[in-house]
Design a protein around this motif. Structure first.
Motif, PDB file in Angstrom:
ATOM      1  N   PRO A  12      69.690 -37.271  48.795  1.00 15.22           N
ATOM      2  CA  PRO A  12      70.596 -37.753  47.736  1.00 15.22           C
ATOM      3  C   PRO A  12      70.147 -39.106  47.175  1.00 15.22           C
ATOM      4  CG  PRO A  12      71.827 -37.051  49.679  1.00 15.22           C
ATOM      5  CD  PRO A  12      70.382 -37.056  50.069  1.00 15.22           C
ATOM      6  N   ALA A  13      70.356 -39.284  45.879  1.00 10.53           N
ATOM      7  CA  ALA A  13      69.905 -40.508  45.211  1.00 10.53           C
ATOM      8  C   ALA A  13      70.499 -41.756  45.847  1.00 10.53           C
ATOM      9  CB  ALA A  13      70.261 -40.444  43.720  1.00 10.53           C
ATOM     10  N   GLU A  14      71.723 -41.660  46.359  1.00 12.98           N
ATOM     11  CA  GLU A  14      72.349 -42.858  46.943  1.00 12.98           C
ATOM     12  C   GLU A  14      71.658 -43.312  48.221  1.00 12.98           C
ATOM     13  OE1 GLU A  14      73.917 -39.998  46.356  1.00 12.98           O
ATOM     14  OE2 GLU A  14      75.258 -39.426  47.992  1.00 12.98           O
ATOM     15  N   LEU A  15      70.797 -42.456  48.771  1.00 15.89           N
ATOM     16  CA  LEU A  15      70.076 -42.853  49.987  1.00 15.89           C
ATOM     17  C   LEU A  15      68.682 -43.406  49.692  1.00 15.89           C
ATOM     18  CD1 LEU A  15      70.951 -39.911  52.442  1.00 15.89           C
ATOM     19  CD2 LEU A  15      72.112 -42.104  52.142  1.00 15.89           C
ATOM     20  N   HIS A  16      68.277 -43.377  48.435  1.00 16.08           N
ATOM     21  CA  HIS A  16      66.906 -43.792  48.117  1.00 16.08           C
ATOM     22  C   HIS A  16      66.657 -45.273  48.394  1.00 16.08           C
ATOM     23  CE1 HIS A  16      66.021 -40.169  45.264  1.00 16.08           C
ATOM     24  NE2 HIS A  16      66.479 -39.797  46.429  1.00 16.08           N
ATOM     25  N   GLY A  17      67.719 -46.069  48.373  1.00 18.69           N
ATOM     26  CA  GLY A  17      67.567 -47.499  48.639  1.00 18.69           C
ATOM     27  C   GLY A  17      67.743 -47.867  50.103  1.00 18.69           C
ATOM     28  N   MET A  18      67.908 -46.853  50.940  1.00 20.23           N
ATOM     29  CA  MET A  18      68.098 -47.098  52.376  1.00 20.23           C
ATOM     30  C   MET A  18      66.742 -47.300  53.048  1.00 20.23           C
ATOM     31  SD  MET A  18      69.879 -44.359  54.993  1.00 20.23           S
ATOM     32  CE  MET A  18      71.570 -44.851  55.124  1.00 20.23           C
ATOM     33  N   ARG A  19      66.685 -48.137  54.072  1.00 16.88           N
ATOM     34  CA  ARG A  19      65.431 -48.270  54.826  1.00 16.88           C
ATOM     35  C   ARG A  19      65.103 -46.934  55.499  1.00 16.88           C
ATOM     36  NH1 ARG A  19      65.892 -53.030  59.043  1.00 16.88           N
ATOM     37  NH2 ARG A  19      67.429 -51.540  59.796  1.00 16.88           N
ATOM     38  N   LEU A  20      63.841 -46.604  55.520  1.00 16.32           N
ATOM     39  CA  LEU A  20      63.437 -45.353  56.157  1.00 16.32           C
ATOM     40  C   LEU A  20      63.897 -45.327  57.617  1.00 16.32           C
ATOM     41  CD1 LEU A  20      61.909 -42.656  56.138  1.00 16.32           C
ATOM     42  CD2 LEU A  20      59.817 -43.945  56.689  1.00 16.32           C
ATOM     43  N   LEU A  21      63.791 -46.460  58.300  1.00 14.39           N
ATOM     44  CA  LEU A  21      64.225 -46.534  59.701  1.00 14.39           C
ATOM     45  C   LEU A  21      65.677 -46.086  59.846  1.00 14.39           C
ATOM     46  CD1 LEU A  21      63.931 -47.419  62.669  1.00 14.39           C
ATOM     47  CD2 LEU A  21      64.474 -49.758  61.929  1.00 14.39           C
ATOM     48  N   ASP A  22      66.546 -46.573  58.980  1.00 16.51           N
ATOM     49  CA  ASP A  22      67.963 -46.207  59.058  1.00 16.51           C
ATOM     50  C   ASP A  22      68.174 -44.739  58.685  1.00 16.51           C
ATOM     51  OD1 ASP A  22      68.635 -48.841  59.728  1.00 16.51           O
ATOM     52  OD2 ASP A  22      68.627 -49.411  57.614  1.00 16.51           O
ATOM     53  N   TYR A  23      67.432 -44.298  57.685  1.00 12.93           N
ATOM     54  CA  TYR A  23      67.552 -42.894  57.272  1.00 12.93           C
ATOM     55  C   TYR A  23      67.192 -41.957  58.427  1.00 12.93           C
ATOM     56  CZ  TYR A  23      66.508 -38.520  54.852  1.00 12.93           C
ATOM     57  OH  TYR A  23      66.468 -37.205  54.481  1.00 12.93           O
ATOM     58  N   LEU A  24      66.088 -42.260  59.087  1.00  9.68           N
ATOM     59  CA  LEU A  24      65.652 -41.402  60.191  1.00  9.68           C
ATOM     60  C   LEU A  24      66.706 -41.377  61.295  1.00  9.68           C
ATOM     61  CD1 LEU A  24      61.921 -42.531  60.438  1.00  9.68           C
ATOM     62  CD2 LEU A  24      62.768 -40.346  59.557  1.00  9.68           C
ATOM     63  N   ARG A  25      67.216 -42.536  61.637  1.00  6.29           N
ATOM     64  CA  ARG A  25      68.120 -42.641  62.772  1.00  6.29           C
ATOM     65  C   ARG A  25      69.520 -42.115  62.461  1.00  6.29           C
ATOM     66  NH1 ARG A  25      66.858 -45.625  67.098  1.00  6.29           N
ATOM     67  NH2 ARG A  25      69.056 -46.147  67.363  1.00  6.29           N
ATOM     68  N   THR A  26      70.045 -42.466  61.297  1.00  7.77           N
ATOM     69  CA  THR A  26      71.452 -42.121  61.037  1.00  7.77           C
ATOM     70  C   THR A  26      71.624 -40.823  60.251  1.00  7.77           C
ATOM     71  OG1 THR A  26      71.540 -43.411  58.992  1.00  7.77           O
ATOM     72  CG2 THR A  26      72.082 -44.563  61.027  1.00  7.77           C
ATOM     73  N   GLU A  27      70.689 -40.522  59.364  1.00 10.71           N
ATOM     74  CA  GLU A  27      70.839 -39.320  58.526  1.00 10.71           C
ATOM     75  C   GLU A  27      70.127 -38.113  59.120  1.00 10.71           C
ATOM     76  OE1 GLU A  27      72.785 -39.324  55.778  1.00 10.71           O
ATOM     77  OE2 GLU A  27      73.222 -41.418  56.281  1.00 10.71           O
ATOM     78  N   ARG A  28      69.053 -38.355  59.889  1.00  7.20           N
ATOM     79  CA  ARG A  28      68.282 -37.227  60.443  1.00  7.20           C
ATOM     80  C   ARG A  28      68.413 -37.116  61.954  1.00  7.20           C
ATOM     81  NH1 ARG A  28      67.792 -34.649  55.863  1.00  7.20           N
ATOM     82  NH2 ARG A  28      67.294 -33.066  57.401  1.00  7.20           N
ATOM     83  N   GLY A  29      69.068 -38.056  62.596  1.00  5.11           N
ATOM     84  CA  GLY A  29      69.239 -37.993  64.047  1.00  5.11           C
ATOM     85  C   GLY A  29      67.964 -38.197  64.826  1.00  5.11           C
ATOM     86  N   LEU A  30      66.967 -38.804  64.203  1.00  6.83           N
ATOM     87  CA  LEU A  30      65.683 -39.054  64.871  1.00  6.83           C
ATOM     88  C   LEU A  30      65.699 -40.502  65.367  1.00  6.83           C
ATOM     89  CD1 LEU A  30      63.417 -37.263  62.248  1.00  6.83           C
ATOM     90  CD2 LEU A  30      64.032 -36.423  64.534  1.00  6.83           C
TER      91      LEU A  30
END
Ligand code: FES
Ligand code: FES
Length: 157
Positions: A12-30
């Protein structure tokens, strides 16, 4: 992006400004990638992006929408099971914090240089801080993994 071999084309476009580290951990469970300094200095958040070891705390999701990303969770599927086993066998794992980043830096090196020398390993680990100074064990583990991978590849030829 392609994450650990899986195509993800609906970020989603609203996640494009998120740090990859946070995306992996919080959005992908990695949660293998860890936050240490949050400033690109410690390497605990290191993942592999298009073949290069990169600190994911300094990358925004919007910058890697077309990239191939690998985290420590995808290492075995990428042929780096020998590296993980070697770290355990050499007792190179003193903590769970720095090791995912260390493994990713070493795996990226092995993908580029199948039989690295100590100097090449040292350079590859320049950005990964280990406070318990297990670096010599890291070197031994990388050499063991390189040897096992060569043996495996020779067996498959
Ligand atoms: S948390 Fe990214 S380099 Fe330290
Ligand atoms: S093994 Fe993690 S800080 Fe040394």
């Amino acid at each position: 992006m392609r994450l650990n071999g899986i195509e993800i084309d609906n970020v989603p476009a609203e996640l494009h400004g998120m740090r990859l580290l946070d995306y992996l951990r919080t959005e992908r469970g990695l949660t293998g990638a860890k936050e240490g300094c949050g400033m690109g200095e410690c390497g605990s958040c290191t993942v592999v992006i298009d073949g290069a070891a990169v600190t994911s705390c300094l990358v925004l999701v919007g910058q890697v929408l077309d990239a191939e990303i690998r985290t420590v969770e995808g290492l075995a599927d990428a042929g780096h099971g020998p590296l993980q086993r070697a770290f355990v066998a050499r007792q190179a794992v003193q903590c769970g914090y720095c090791i995912p980043g260390v493994l990713n830096s070493c795996a990226a090196l092995l993908d580029r240089v199948p039989d690295p020398d100590d100097e090449q390993i040292r350079t590859a680990l320049d950005g990964n801080l280990c406070r318990c100074t297990a670096y010599n064990r890291f070197y031994d583990a990388v050499h063991d993994a390189a040897c096992e991978r060569r043996t495996d590849q020779a067996g498959q030829a």
